[in-house]
Design an enzyme around this catalytic site. Structure first.
Site, PDB file in Angstrom:
ATOM      1  N   LYS A   1      -2.119  -1.880  -3.582  1.00 60.78           N
ATOM      2  CA  LYS A   1      -2.492  -0.764  -3.667  1.00 60.78           C
ATOM      3  C   LYS A   1      -2.222   0.551  -4.127  1.00 60.78           C
ATOM      4  O   LYS A   1      -1.769   1.063  -3.506  1.00 60.78           O
ATOM      5  CB  LYS A   1      -4.030  -0.534  -2.863  1.00 60.78           C
ATOM      6  CG  LYS A   1      -4.759   0.806  -2.373  1.00 60.78           C
ATOM      7  CD  LYS A   1      -5.811   0.749  -0.760  1.00 60.78           C
ATOM      8  CE  LYS A   1      -6.726   1.664  -0.796  1.00 60.78           C
ATOM      9  NZ  LYS A   1      -6.493   1.837   0.357  1.00 60.78           N
TER      10      LYS A   1
ATOM     11  N   GLU B   1       7.443  -7.025   0.616  1.00 58.26           N
ATOM     12  CA  GLU B   1       6.215  -7.460   1.935  1.00 58.26           C
ATOM     13  C   GLU B   1       4.600  -7.810   1.445  1.00 58.26           C
ATOM     14  O   GLU B   1       4.776  -8.564   2.373  1.00 58.26           O
ATOM     15  CB  GLU B   1       6.087  -5.414   0.899  1.00 58.26           C
ATOM     16  CG  GLU B   1       6.820  -4.304   2.327  1.00 58.26           C
ATOM     17  CD  GLU B   1       6.160  -4.205   3.629  1.00 58.26           C
ATOM     18  OE1 GLU B   1       5.393  -5.286   4.426  1.00 58.26           O
ATOM     19  OE2 GLU B   1       6.080  -2.834   3.550  1.00 58.26           O
TER      20      GLU B   1
ATOM     21  N   ARG C   1     -11.309   9.877   2.040  1.00 58.43           N
ATOM     22  CA  ARG C   1     -10.381  10.585   3.251  1.00 58.43           C
ATOM     23  C   ARG C   1     -11.918  11.717   3.317  1.00 58.43           C
ATOM     24  O   ARG C   1     -12.429  11.957   4.624  1.00 58.43           O
ATOM     25  CB  ARG C   1      -9.153  11.375   3.792  1.00 58.43           C
ATOM     26  CG  ARG C   1      -8.174  10.229   3.194  1.00 58.43           C
ATOM     27  CD  ARG C   1      -6.431  10.904   2.944  1.00 58.43           C
ATOM     28  NE  ARG C   1      -5.495   9.569   3.116  1.00 58.43           N
ATOM     29  CZ  ARG C   1      -4.601   9.465   3.086  1.00 58.43           C
ATOM     30  NH1 ARG C   1      -3.863  10.913   3.247  1.00 58.43           N
ATOM     31  NH2 ARG C   1      -3.656   8.965   2.545  1.00 58.43           N
TER      32      ARG C   1
ATOM     33  N   LYS D   1       1.227  10.073   5.416  1.00 58.85           N
ATOM     34  CA  LYS D   1       1.427   8.223   6.372  1.00 58.85           C
ATOM     35  C   LYS D   1       2.769   8.096   5.502  1.00 58.85           C
ATOM     36  O   LYS D   1       2.572   6.807   5.033  1.00 58.85           O
ATOM     37  CB  LYS D   1      -0.041   7.844   5.896  1.00 58.85           C
ATOM     38  CG  LYS D   1      -0.975   8.262   6.853  1.00 58.85           C
ATOM     39  CD  LYS D   1      -2.248   7.559   6.165  1.00 58.85           C
ATOM     40  CE  LYS D   1      -3.329   8.024   6.619  1.00 58.85           C
ATOM     41  NZ  LYS D   1      -5.093   7.517   6.744  1.00 58.85           N
TER      42      LYS D   1
ATOM     43  N   TYR E   1     -15.498   1.086  -6.883  1.00 58.63           N
ATOM     44  CA  TYR E   1     -16.352   2.041  -6.853  1.00 58.63           C
ATOM     45  C   TYR E   1     -17.180   1.343  -8.102  1.00 58.63           C
ATOM     46  O   TYR E   1     -18.068   1.735  -7.984  1.00 58.63           O
ATOM     47  CB  TYR E   1     -16.539   2.646  -6.180  1.00 58.63           C
ATOM     48  CG  TYR E   1     -14.666   3.339  -5.194  1.00 58.63           C
ATOM     49  CD1 TYR E   1     -15.772   2.852  -3.465  1.00 58.63           C
ATOM     50  CD2 TYR E   1     -13.942   4.004  -5.087  1.00 58.63           C
ATOM     51  CE1 TYR E   1     -15.059   3.218  -2.352  1.00 58.63           C
ATOM     52  CE2 TYR E   1     -12.743   3.671  -3.700  1.00 58.63           C
ATOM     53  CZ  TYR E   1     -13.542   3.387  -2.531  1.00 58.63           C
ATOM     54  OH  TYR E   1     -12.868   3.301  -1.461  1.00 58.63           O
TER      55      TYR E   1
ATOM     56  N   SER F   1     -10.451   5.286  -4.969  1.00 50.92           N
ATOM     57  CA  SER F   1     -11.229   6.768  -4.385  1.00 50.92           C
ATOM     58  C   SER F   1     -11.107   7.571  -5.579  1.00 50.92           C
ATOM     59  O   SER F   1     -11.438   8.445  -6.723  1.00 50.92           O
ATOM     60  CB  SER F   1     -11.538   7.859  -3.015  1.00 50.92           C
ATOM     61  OG  SER F   1     -10.055   7.618  -2.756  1.00 50.92           O
TER      62      SER F   1
ATOM     63  N   LYS G   1       0.886  -1.186  -0.269  1.00 50.29           N
ATOM     64  CA  LYS G   1      -0.311   0.105   0.068  1.00 50.29           C
ATOM     65  C   LYS G   1       1.296   1.041  -0.090  1.00 50.29           C
ATOM     66  O   LYS G   1       1.930   1.765   0.887  1.00 50.29           O
ATOM     67  CB  LYS G   1      -0.769  -0.055   1.114  1.00 50.29           C
ATOM     68  CG  LYS G   1      -1.907   1.036   0.780  1.00 50.29           C
ATOM     69  CD  LYS G   1      -2.894   1.332   2.638  1.00 50.29           C
ATOM     70  CE  LYS G   1      -3.708   2.655   2.296  1.00 50.29           C
ATOM     71  NZ  LYS G   1      -4.745   2.669   4.244  1.00 50.29           N
TER      72      LYS G   1
HETATM   73  C1  PBG Z   1      -6.920   3.368   5.930  1.00 50.83           C
HETATM   74  C2  PBG Z   1      -7.332   4.093   3.928  1.00 50.83           C
HETATM   75  C3  PBG Z   1      -7.170   4.760   3.287  1.00 50.83           C
HETATM   76  C4  PBG Z   1      -8.111   3.938   2.025  1.00 50.83           C
HETATM   77  C5  PBG Z   1      -8.512   2.594   2.243  1.00 50.83           C
HETATM   78  N1  PBG Z   1      -8.109   2.318   3.805  1.00 50.83           N
HETATM   79  C6  PBG Z   1      -7.309   6.042   2.579  1.00 50.83           C
HETATM   80  C7  PBG Z   1      -5.553   6.008   3.835  1.00 50.83           C
HETATM   81  O1  PBG Z   1      -4.547   4.928   3.980  1.00 50.83           O
HETATM   82  O2  PBG Z   1      -4.997   7.338   3.980  1.00 50.83           O
HETATM   83  C8  PBG Z   1      -8.233   4.472   0.887  1.00 50.83           C
HETATM   84  C9  PBG Z   1      -9.369   4.000   0.162  1.00 50.83           C
HETATM   85  C10 PBG Z   1      -9.950   5.190  -1.289  1.00 50.83           C
HETATM   86  O3  PBG Z   1      -8.601   5.914  -1.797  1.00 50.83           O
HETATM   87  O4  PBG Z   1     -10.718   4.565  -2.346  1.00 50.83           O
HETATM   88  N2  PBG Z   1      -5.976   2.816   5.765  1.00 50.83           N
END
Ligand code: PBG
Length: 325
Positions: free
Chosen positions: A249, A234, A206, A218, A314, A275, A196
């Protein structure tokens, strides 16, 4: 001209094209993320995610029924925790009467066959909007992992089929697996968000959960998008620790990573069509600059072609409708 090979022969008609198509998208490829809110009859639009909503449990259940009828067999649950439940321990995350736990039960009761996955990370419950516990401005690893184990066991107890840790702490997959075993949840799966990346494309998500980090970013836990080999490391490590599925991701800018991981591990690989990727398609379509339906199918097929066995998206309802004709 005398040609020994004419590639266009296999492209000549829709029939031959379908006969030689290498990648076939199906509704069962999709995992549908759902944003859940407190209340009843609540359906709140998300400004940066056109046509997507945050829904209360009753309406979420209706949505799950519709997804099932379209052939989509998996949902991935996220909750918008009420502000007063947020702190720096994440304890609301394992409240047996919490929003997530109630949502899992309601969905399992209404559509028992639907495969229910749950997001495991502290950000919806964190006053700091971080995925872990904060001490002196740092996101502490080991204490966070203890919290994630409690959260996972609580989801399993509520009826989740699979937990999906999206936090990127070290050692959490092994710890969650042990926690599940110790509590006799021997059929609960783990889908690890293994690779990720720290991505700007999470912005709309968010907004949906009001979970933007309150300070910093992050980057001390999510991966640097400059890196490729590290993703393979990983994923391999998560498989060793007990992950049933590994995830890459985001998806669209990370197709090389999806393929590398696919070529390395012997568990199914999922990709998260996140998203920001959704928002870009919606925005361009709204302006009339691309054909939305065609873009959806091309993007999702490309992700599967890259090596994703499953895709969290989505667009799953739209894509399922398009595929069902
Ligand atoms: C947080 C989380 C995030 C997403 C899924 N779980 C956002 C982040 O890590 O800040 C993002 C999913 C998306 O953007 O569709 N644990």
């Amino acid at each position: 001209m005398y040609l020994q090979k004419r590639s266009r022969i296999l492209r000549a008609t829709p029939a031959i094209r379908s006969l030689v198509a290498e990648t076939i998208l199906r509704p069962t490829d999709f995992i549908t993320p759902l944003f859940i809110d407190e209340g009843n009859g609540i359906k709140t639009p998300i400004a940066s995610m056109k046509d997507y909503y945050r829904m209360s449990i009753d309406l979420t259940v209706q949505e799950v029924k519709e997804l099932w009828s379209l052939g989509v067999k998996s949902v991935l649950l996220f909750v918008k925790a009420a502000d007063e439940t947020k702190d720096n321990t994440g304890q609301e995350a394992w409240n047996p009467e919490g929003l997530m736990q109630r949502a899992i039960k309601a969905i399992r009761d209404a559509v028992p066959e639907m495969y229910v996955m749950t997001d495991v990370a502290l950000d919806p419950y964190s006053i700091y909007g971080h995925d872990g516990i904060v001490k002196d401005g740092e996101i502490v690893n080991d204490e966070t992992v203890e919290a994630l184990v409690k959260m996972s066991v609580s989801h399993a107890r509520a009826g989740a089929h699979m937990v999906a840790p999206s936090d990127m702490m070290d050692g959490r997959i092994a710890a969650i697996r042990n926690g599940l075993e110790e509590n006799n949840f021997t059929s609960t799966g783990i889908m690890a968000y293994s690779a990720k990346y720290a991505s700007c494309f999470y912005g709309p998500f968010r907004d949906a959960l009001d979970s933007a980090p309150g300070f910093g970013d992050k980057k001390t836990y999510q991966m640097d998008y400059a890196n490729r080999t590290e993703a393979v490391k990983e994923a391999a490590q998560d498989v060793e620790e007990g992950a049933d599925i590994v995830m890459v991701k985001p998806a669209l800018s990370y197709m090389d990573i999806i393929r590398d991981v696919k070529n390395t591990v012997t568990v199914p690989v999922s990709a998260y069509n996140i998203s920001g990727e959704y928002a870009m398609v919606k925005a361009a379509a709204e302006k009339g600059w691309i054909d939305e339906n065609k873009a959806i199918l091309e993007m999702l097929t490309s992700m599967k072609r890259a090596g994703a066995d499953l895709i969290a998206t989505y667009f799953s309802k739209d894509a399922a409708r398009l595929l069902n004709g």
